[in-house]
Design a protein around this motif. Structure first.
Motif, PDB file in Angstrom:
ATOM      1  N   LEU A 141     -28.680 -16.211 -33.075  1.00 27.23           N
ATOM      2  CA  LEU A 141     -28.761 -15.839 -31.659  1.00 27.23           C
ATOM      3  C   LEU A 141     -28.767 -14.324 -31.491  1.00 27.23           C
ATOM      4  CD1 LEU A 141     -26.306 -18.416 -30.011  1.00 27.23           C
ATOM      5  CD2 LEU A 141     -28.785 -18.297 -29.681  1.00 27.23           C
ATOM      6  N   ARG A 142     -27.933 -13.637 -32.251  1.00 27.23           N
ATOM      7  CA  ARG A 142     -27.834 -12.182 -32.105  1.00 27.23           C
ATOM      8  C   ARG A 142     -29.039 -11.474 -32.725  1.00 27.23           C
ATOM      9  NH1 ARG A 142     -21.475 -11.131 -33.313  1.00 27.23           N
ATOM     10  NH2 ARG A 142     -21.858  -9.137 -32.265  1.00 27.23           N
ATOM     11  N   ALA A 143     -29.605 -12.050 -33.786  1.00 21.28           N
ATOM     12  CA  ALA A 143     -30.834 -11.486 -34.354  1.00 21.28           C
ATOM     13  C   ALA A 143     -31.982 -11.605 -33.357  1.00 21.28           C
ATOM     14  CB  ALA A 143     -31.181 -12.196 -35.661  1.00 21.28           C
ATOM     15  N   LEU A 144     -32.047 -12.750 -32.670  1.00 20.91           N
ATOM     16  CA  LEU A 144     -33.056 -12.922 -31.623  1.00 20.91           C
ATOM     17  C   LEU A 144     -32.845 -11.916 -30.493  1.00 20.91           C
ATOM     18  CD1 LEU A 144     -33.078 -16.810 -31.563  1.00 20.91           C
ATOM     19  CD2 LEU A 144     -35.137 -15.416 -31.844  1.00 20.91           C
ATOM     20  N   ALA A 145     -31.591 -11.678 -30.136  1.00 20.86           N
ATOM     21  CA  ALA A 145     -31.295 -10.728 -29.065  1.00 20.86           C
ATOM     22  C   ALA A 145     -31.748  -9.316 -29.445  1.00 20.86           C
ATOM     23  CB  ALA A 145     -29.798 -10.743 -28.749  1.00 20.86           C
ATOM     24  N   ILE A 146     -31.498  -8.903 -30.684  1.00 21.15           N
ATOM     25  CA  ILE A 146     -31.932  -7.587 -31.146  1.00 21.15           C
ATOM     26  C   ILE A 146     -33.453  -7.470 -31.084  1.00 21.15           C
ATOM     27  CG2 ILE A 146     -32.111  -6.090 -33.187  1.00 21.15           C
ATOM     28  CD1 ILE A 146     -29.301  -7.065 -33.960  1.00 21.15           C
ATOM     29  N   ALA A 147     -34.138  -8.584 -31.383  1.00 14.79           N
ATOM     30  CA  ALA A 147     -35.605  -8.588 -31.357  1.00 14.79           C
ATOM     31  C   ALA A 147     -36.168  -8.659 -29.939  1.00 14.79           C
ATOM     32  CB  ALA A 147     -36.131  -9.759 -32.190  1.00 14.79           C
ATOM     33  N   GLY A 148     -35.282  -8.785 -28.951  1.00  9.13           N
ATOM     34  CA  GLY A 148     -35.732  -8.823 -27.558  1.00  9.13           C
ATOM     35  C   GLY A 148     -35.858 -10.210 -26.973  1.00  9.13           C
ATOM     36  N   TYR A 149     -35.281 -11.219 -27.651  1.00 11.98           N
ATOM     37  CA  TYR A 149     -35.409 -12.603 -27.201  1.00 11.98           C
ATOM     38  C   TYR A 149     -34.053 -13.219 -26.878  1.00 11.98           C
ATOM     39  CZ  TYR A 149     -39.892 -11.936 -29.588  1.00 11.98           C
ATOM     40  OH  TYR A 149     -41.104 -11.443 -30.008  1.00 11.98           O
ATOM     41  N   ALA A 150     -33.170 -12.459 -26.287  1.00 14.10           N
ATOM     42  CA  ALA A 150     -31.829 -12.979 -25.979  1.00 14.10           C
ATOM     43  C   ALA A 150     -31.918 -14.135 -24.990  1.00 14.10           C
ATOM     44  CB  ALA A 150     -30.958 -11.872 -25.407  1.00 14.10           C
ATOM     45  N   PRO A 151     -31.367 -15.301 -25.319  1.00 19.07           N
ATOM     46  CA  PRO A 151     -31.374 -16.421 -24.361  1.00 19.07           C
ATOM     47  C   PRO A 151     -30.329 -16.221 -23.275  1.00 19.07           C
ATOM     48  CG  PRO A 151     -30.197 -17.032 -26.340  1.00 19.07           C
ATOM     49  CD  PRO A 151     -30.743 -15.659 -26.597  1.00 19.07           C
ATOM     50  N   THR A 152     -30.527 -16.883 -22.151  1.00 21.59           N
ATOM     51  CA  THR A 152     -29.592 -16.814 -21.031  1.00 21.59           C
ATOM     52  C   THR A 152     -28.821 -18.129 -20.930  1.00 21.59           C
ATOM     53  OG1 THR A 152     -31.036 -15.324 -19.790  1.00 21.59           O
ATOM     54  CG2 THR A 152     -29.396 -16.531 -18.539  1.00 21.59           C
ATOM     55  N   PHE A 153     -27.493 -18.042 -20.945  1.00 18.02           N
ATOM     56  CA  PHE A 153     -26.673 -19.244 -20.883  1.00 18.02           C
ATOM     57  C   PHE A 153     -25.840 -19.331 -19.603  1.00 18.02           C
ATOM     58  CE2 PHE A 153     -27.032 -18.614 -25.579  1.00 18.02           C
ATOM     59  CZ  PHE A 153     -27.875 -19.689 -25.798  1.00 18.02           C
ATOM     60  N   ASP A 154     -25.881 -18.309 -18.752  1.00 22.09           N
ATOM     61  CA  ASP A 154     -25.110 -18.363 -17.507  1.00 22.09           C
ATOM     62  C   ASP A 154     -26.037 -18.479 -16.301  1.00 22.09           C
ATOM     63  OD1 ASP A 154     -26.119 -15.839 -17.872  1.00 22.09           O
ATOM     64  OD2 ASP A 154     -24.198 -14.818 -17.834  1.00 22.09           O
ATOM     65  N   ALA A 155     -26.844 -17.458 -16.036  1.00 26.16           N
ATOM     66  CA  ALA A 155     -27.790 -17.513 -14.915  1.00 26.16           C
ATOM     67  C   ALA A 155     -29.057 -18.259 -15.311  1.00 26.16           C
ATOM     68  CB  ALA A 155     -28.147 -16.094 -14.471  1.00 26.16           C
ATOM     69  N   CYS A 156     -29.825 -18.697 -14.314  1.00 27.62           N
ATOM     70  CA  CYS A 156     -31.109 -19.365 -14.570  1.00 27.62           C
ATOM     71  C   CYS A 156     -32.067 -18.350 -15.197  1.00 27.62           C
ATOM     72  CB  CYS A 156     -31.692 -19.900 -13.269  1.00 27.62           C
ATOM     73  SG  CYS A 156     -33.358 -20.610 -13.430  1.00 27.62           S
ATOM     74  N   ALA A 157     -32.725 -18.751 -16.281  1.00 31.28           N
ATOM     75  CA  ALA A 157     -33.619 -17.848 -16.994  1.00 31.28           C
ATOM     76  C   ALA A 157     -34.879 -17.521 -16.203  1.00 31.28           C
ATOM     77  CB  ALA A 157     -34.004 -18.463 -18.344  1.00 31.28           C
ATOM     78  N   ARG A 158     -35.203 -18.318 -15.186  1.00 28.41           N
ATOM     79  CA  ARG A 158     -36.435 -18.079 -14.415  1.00 28.41           C
ATOM     80  C   ARG A 158     -36.177 -17.383 -13.081  1.00 28.41           C
ATOM     81  NH1 ARG A 158     -40.743 -22.800 -14.522  1.00 28.41           N
ATOM     82  NH2 ARG A 158     -42.069 -20.955 -14.255  1.00 28.41           N
ATOM     83  N   CYS A 159     -35.230 -17.855 -12.318  1.00 28.74           N
ATOM     84  CA  CYS A 159     -35.018 -17.276 -10.986  1.00 28.74           C
ATOM     85  C   CYS A 159     -33.761 -16.423 -10.885  1.00 28.74           C
ATOM     86  CB  CYS A 159     -34.981 -18.375  -9.923  1.00 28.74           C
ATOM     87  SG  CYS A 159     -33.483 -19.396  -9.974  1.00 28.74           S
ATOM     88  N   GLY A 160     -32.899 -16.501 -11.901  1.00 32.86           N
ATOM     89  CA  GLY A 160     -31.696 -15.683 -11.900  1.00 32.86           C
ATOM     90  C   GLY A 160     -30.516 -16.252 -11.154  1.00 32.86           C
TER      91      GLY A 160
END
Length: 242
Positions: A141-160
């Motif tokens: 997960l953290r390697a993806l975040a460094i690459a710019g692909y951090a997933p969102t687990f709290d707010a909606c990834a599309r509308c926020g």
């Protein structure tokens, strides 16, 4: 012949000719590097076991036409020694190495953050700080975040819209609200979503409290998200002990 020094972790090796090997490394200054280790398969090799997967090394290399050539190696941390006798740690570590190789390109750019993350994860594995599968999921997960692909687990990834939300969609970048829900979304349990958020942020106090079901479900979510961004799954994941 131009010489340079760098530090890195050995990710993979394969044979070259009768006595040589090609060594794939994640390095600090040049990212992903593939270099030749001359005569390494001979019993008289000066490199010994310092260029095996998991080894964190300082190197001197000579620039070549097609492959650079490793001329000197010094061990910084012998992670291979610590992981070889522990199946769960070894398989999780192997998946980390494959992730690192797939995550970093061969463009000669520095990979300081990715290297620091990998070294920290391998050190945590070797010191048995946490369950190997949890360390693997957190690393990915953290390697993806460094690459710019951090997933969102709290707010909606599309509308926020603020969560908590029920649906996870890899292609959308994380959790989705009921309005933005996409076909094919997964519906992880609330404890699993909380675990994923803890693994991404490095909150080990809460991550360690997760039950086995949440850990397995979180592992499946991480694997799906990683596969989406890498465009195919990791071969090594099938051997990870969960």
């Amino acid at each position: 012949m131009s010489l340079y020094r760098d530090s890195g972790v050995v990710l993979r090796t394969h044979k070259l000719g009768e006595a040589d090997r090609i060594i794939t490394l994640l390095t600090r200054e040049r990212g992903l590097v593939r270099a030749a280790a001359k005569g390494i398969r001979k019993t008289t090799s000066k490199f010994g076991g310092r260029l095996e997967p998991f080894m964190y090394v300082d190197l001197q290399l000579a620039e070549g036409r097609t492959l650079d050539v490793i001329t000197q190696v010094e061990t910084i941390a012998p992670f291979a020694r610590d992981l070889g006798g522990d199946y769960a740690a070894y398989t999780a570590g192997t998946a980390m190495l494959e992730t690192a190789e797939r995550m970093v390109s061969e463009d000669g750019e520095p990979a300081v953050q990715q290297l620091q993350l990998l070294v920290g994860a391998l050190r945590a594995l070797s010191e048995q700080r946490q369950t190997p599968s949890l360390l693997l999921d957190s690393y990915q997960l953290r390697a993806l975040a460094i690459a710019g692909y951090a997933p969102t687990f709290d707010a909606c990834a599309r509308c926020g819209a603020e969560g908590p939300h029920r649906d996870f969609h890899a292609a959308s970048g994380g959790m989705l609200c009921s309005t933005c829900r996409m076909p094919g979304s997964a519906a992880p349990s609330p404890p699993t979503v909380a675990l994923l958020a803890a693994l991404l942020s490095g909150d080990w106090e809460n991550a360690a409290l997760a039950d086995d079901r949440s850990r397995r479900e979180a592992g499946s979510i991480v694997a799906a998200y990683l596969s989406w961004h890498l465009e195919r799954g990791l071969r090594s994941l099938s051997h990870v002990d969960r």
